[in-house]
Enzyme design. Sequence first.
Site, short mmCIF file in Angstrom:
data_model
loop_
_atom_site.label_atom_id
_atom_site.label_comp_id
_atom_site.label_asym_id
_atom_site.label_seq_id
_atom_site.Cartn_x
_atom_site.Cartn_y
_atom_site.Cartn_z
N ARG A 147 0.85 -1.19 0.00
CA ARG A 147 0.00 0.00 0.00
C ARG A 147 0.89 1.24 0.00
O ARG A 147 1.87 1.29 0.76
CB ARG A 147 -0.88 -0.01 1.26
CG ARG A 147 -1.90 1.09 1.32
CD ARG A 147 -2.69 1.10 2.62
NE ARG A 147 -2.01 1.89 3.64
CZ ARG A 147 -2.63 2.32 4.76
NH1 ARG A 147 -3.90 1.99 4.99
NH2 ARG A 147 -1.99 3.05 5.66
N TYR A 159 -3.55 11.15 6.14
CA TYR A 159 -3.85 9.80 6.58
C TYR A 159 -2.82 8.81 6.03
O TYR A 159 -2.42 8.88 4.86
CB TYR A 159 -5.25 9.34 6.11
CG TYR A 159 -5.29 7.85 6.26
CD1 TYR A 159 -5.07 7.02 5.17
CD2 TYR A 159 -5.35 7.29 7.53
CE1 TYR A 159 -4.97 5.66 5.33
CE2 TYR A 159 -5.25 5.93 7.69
CZ TYR A 159 -5.04 5.11 6.60
OH TYR A 159 -4.92 3.78 6.78
N ASP A 212 -5.29 3.65 -0.09
CA ASP A 212 -6.46 3.82 0.77
C ASP A 212 -6.88 5.29 0.76
O ASP A 212 -6.15 6.15 1.23
CB ASP A 212 -6.09 3.39 2.20
CG ASP A 212 -7.31 3.31 3.11
OD1 ASP A 212 -7.18 2.75 4.21
OD2 ASP A 212 -8.41 3.76 2.70
N HIS A 214 -9.54 6.37 2.20
CA HIS A 214 -10.09 6.58 3.56
C HIS A 214 -11.38 7.38 3.54
O HIS A 214 -11.62 8.24 4.39
CB HIS A 214 -9.05 7.27 4.46
CG HIS A 214 -8.90 6.61 5.79
ND1 HIS A 214 -9.28 7.20 6.97
CD2 HIS A 214 -8.43 5.40 6.11
CE1 HIS A 214 -9.05 6.38 7.98
NE2 HIS A 214 -8.52 5.29 7.50
N GLU A 238 -8.94 1.57 -2.16
CA GLU A 238 -9.72 1.26 -0.97
C GLU A 238 -10.51 2.46 -0.47
O GLU A 238 -10.01 3.59 -0.46
CB GLU A 238 -8.80 0.79 0.15
CG GLU A 238 -9.54 0.49 1.44
CD GLU A 238 -8.64 0.23 2.60
OE1 GLU A 238 -7.41 0.16 2.41
OE2 GLU A 238 -9.14 0.12 3.72
N GLU A 264 -14.02 -2.07 5.81
CA GLU A 264 -13.39 -2.18 7.15
C GLU A 264 -14.29 -1.62 8.24
O GLU A 264 -14.17 -2.02 9.39
CB GLU A 264 -12.02 -1.51 7.17
CG GLU A 264 -12.04 -0.02 7.11
CD GLU A 264 -10.64 0.56 7.10
OE1 GLU A 264 -9.75 0.01 6.41
OE2 GLU A 264 -10.42 1.56 7.79
N ARG A 285 -13.49 -5.89 2.75
CA ARG A 285 -12.43 -5.65 3.72
C ARG A 285 -12.83 -5.89 5.17
O ARG A 285 -12.06 -5.61 6.08
CB ARG A 285 -11.97 -4.21 3.58
CG ARG A 285 -11.38 -3.86 2.25
CD ARG A 285 -9.88 -3.85 2.26
NE ARG A 285 -9.34 -2.89 3.18
CZ ARG A 285 -8.36 -3.16 4.05
NH1 ARG A 285 -7.85 -4.37 4.10
NH2 ARG A 285 -7.90 -2.23 4.85
N GLU A 341 -4.12 -7.41 4.61
CA GLU A 341 -3.35 -6.23 5.04
C GLU A 341 -2.48 -6.65 6.21
O GLU A 341 -2.91 -7.33 7.13
CB GLU A 341 -4.31 -5.12 5.46
CG GLU A 341 -3.62 -3.87 5.92
CD GLU A 341 -4.61 -2.78 6.27
OE1 GLU A 341 -5.79 -3.08 6.50
OE2 GLU A 341 -4.20 -1.61 6.30
N TRP A 407 -12.35 11.48 8.34
CA TRP A 407 -10.89 11.31 8.56
C TRP A 407 -10.36 10.18 7.72
O TRP A 407 -10.98 9.14 7.57
CB TRP A 407 -10.62 11.00 10.02
CG TRP A 407 -9.18 10.61 10.21
CD1 TRP A 407 -8.06 11.39 10.00
CD2 TRP A 407 -8.68 9.32 10.58
NE1 TRP A 407 -6.94 10.69 10.24
CE2 TRP A 407 -7.27 9.41 10.59
CE3 TRP A 407 -9.28 8.11 10.91
CZ2 TRP A 407 -6.44 8.33 10.93
CZ3 TRP A 407 -8.47 7.03 11.23
CH2 TRP A 407 -7.07 7.16 11.25
C1 CS2 Z 1 -6.93 1.90 7.61
C2 CS2 Z 1 -6.97 1.67 9.08
O1 CS2 Z 1 -5.59 -0.03 7.51
C3 CS2 Z 1 -6.46 0.63 6.92
O2 CS2 Z 1 -6.96 0.32 5.84
O3 CS2 Z 1 -8.15 2.32 7.08
O4 CS2 Z 1 -5.65 1.75 9.53
C4 CS2 Z 1 -7.82 2.65 9.87
O5 CS2 Z 1 -7.35 3.95 9.66
C5 CS2 Z 1 -7.73 2.28 11.34
O6 CS2 Z 1 -8.13 0.95 11.50
C6 CS2 Z 1 -8.63 3.18 12.17
O7 CS2 Z 1 -8.54 2.77 13.52
MG MG Z 2 -8.54 1.45 5.26
#
Ligand code: CS2
Ligand code: MG
Length: 407
Positions: A147, A159, A212, A214, A238, A264, A285, A341, A407
Amino acid sequence: MNIKEVKVFVSCPGRNFVTLKIITDEGIYGLGDATLNGREKAVAAYLEEHVIPCLIGRDPHQIEDIWQYLYKGAYWRRGPVTMAAIAAVDMALWDIKGKVAGLPVYQLLGGKSRAGITAYGHANGNTIEETLDSLGQFIDQGYKAVRLQCAIPGLAGTYGTLGDKKDYFELQSDRPLPPEQPWSTSKYLNFIPELFRQARQRYGYDIGLVHDVHSRLSPIEAAQLGKLLEPYKLMFLEDPSPADNQEGYKTIRNHTTIPLAIGEIFNTVWDAKDLITSQSIDYLRTSITHGGGITPLRRMADFAAMYDIRMAPHGAPDLSPICHAAHAHFNIWAPNFGVQEFIGFGNENEKLNSVFSHPLSFKDGYIHLGDKPGLGVEFNEAEAAKYKYKRSYLPVTRLEDGTLWYW
Ligand code: CS2
Ligand code: MG
């Protein structure tokens, strides 16, 4: 065999984890991960106040009935707190069943479907050059996929980048209140394609690349990014847009062929159902901890497989080694497993390794799993007690005009 005692541990060996231990009247115990980053105490309270009293005296072999009891029986179903609590119970019961059977959990699921579990690592940097140097290190370690996250020029704190911190554990250590980070979609969209253009120019197309977003883009902005990145053939993009608006993924799909990964923050298959049946995504995910346990993840995987969607479980540093071990059992079995991941085993983190021991190893881009019965994880209660919980928030993001953003 009956459940005799259930204990919850909230400890901070480098970062906060919530661990559940289910102990039977025959002395066999199981472990589960209930970590919900930034809301750890809420899950611990849900377990202690509302779940554990209902578990005492039950037959731990009745994994399915206990899952249904905690899910349907709760009435106020779903949500991250509820499902992380249920997940920990479910993982612990699978751990117990494996220990009683003398088999690793993956054998109870149906055995191995592959020799090893393909992992993707996290390369990041404050500049494109730093990020690509980091990518080179992962390639040298044998990773098949990586990634890429890079600081966006003109934005303090992006991020997925560490800034001046040495790792994710250090990043989490000083967040007693939500740190605020700025965001600019235009700065981001104008910058990220260049990161991947240079990545392909420097390393070619053999290495799998993921990114990602996010959840920061609107559907049409995500479509723009997807089209801009198509020449660089990512394995997946992602969370390009907030998962709340599942319809939005049809917009993205109509404009770009870039593979999409999401899930996620999903807690049940219902969160993903329309995305799956409309074939708007390519990877799901959802993690075992946030998705309610091994029991529902199997169902999600089978449902997704009907639409040729692969599993790519979330494997962030805020999931404990118990969840990472549970993922390994799930991934080695799941016929439609895609990629895991992987943020390393925290080998440099003695605190973490003093509390948890696990059966996982990493070689040539694959995670390998031992054959210990159950999940194969040990948890040292005395060590865990040394590392008191420290409240820590996830950051909050605002646009440059101050508008609160994802975020
Ligand atoms: C992120 C996460 O790993 C990822 O794909 O989206 O690290 C996410 O930011 C954290 O799990 C938030 O606690
Ligand atoms: Mg993520």
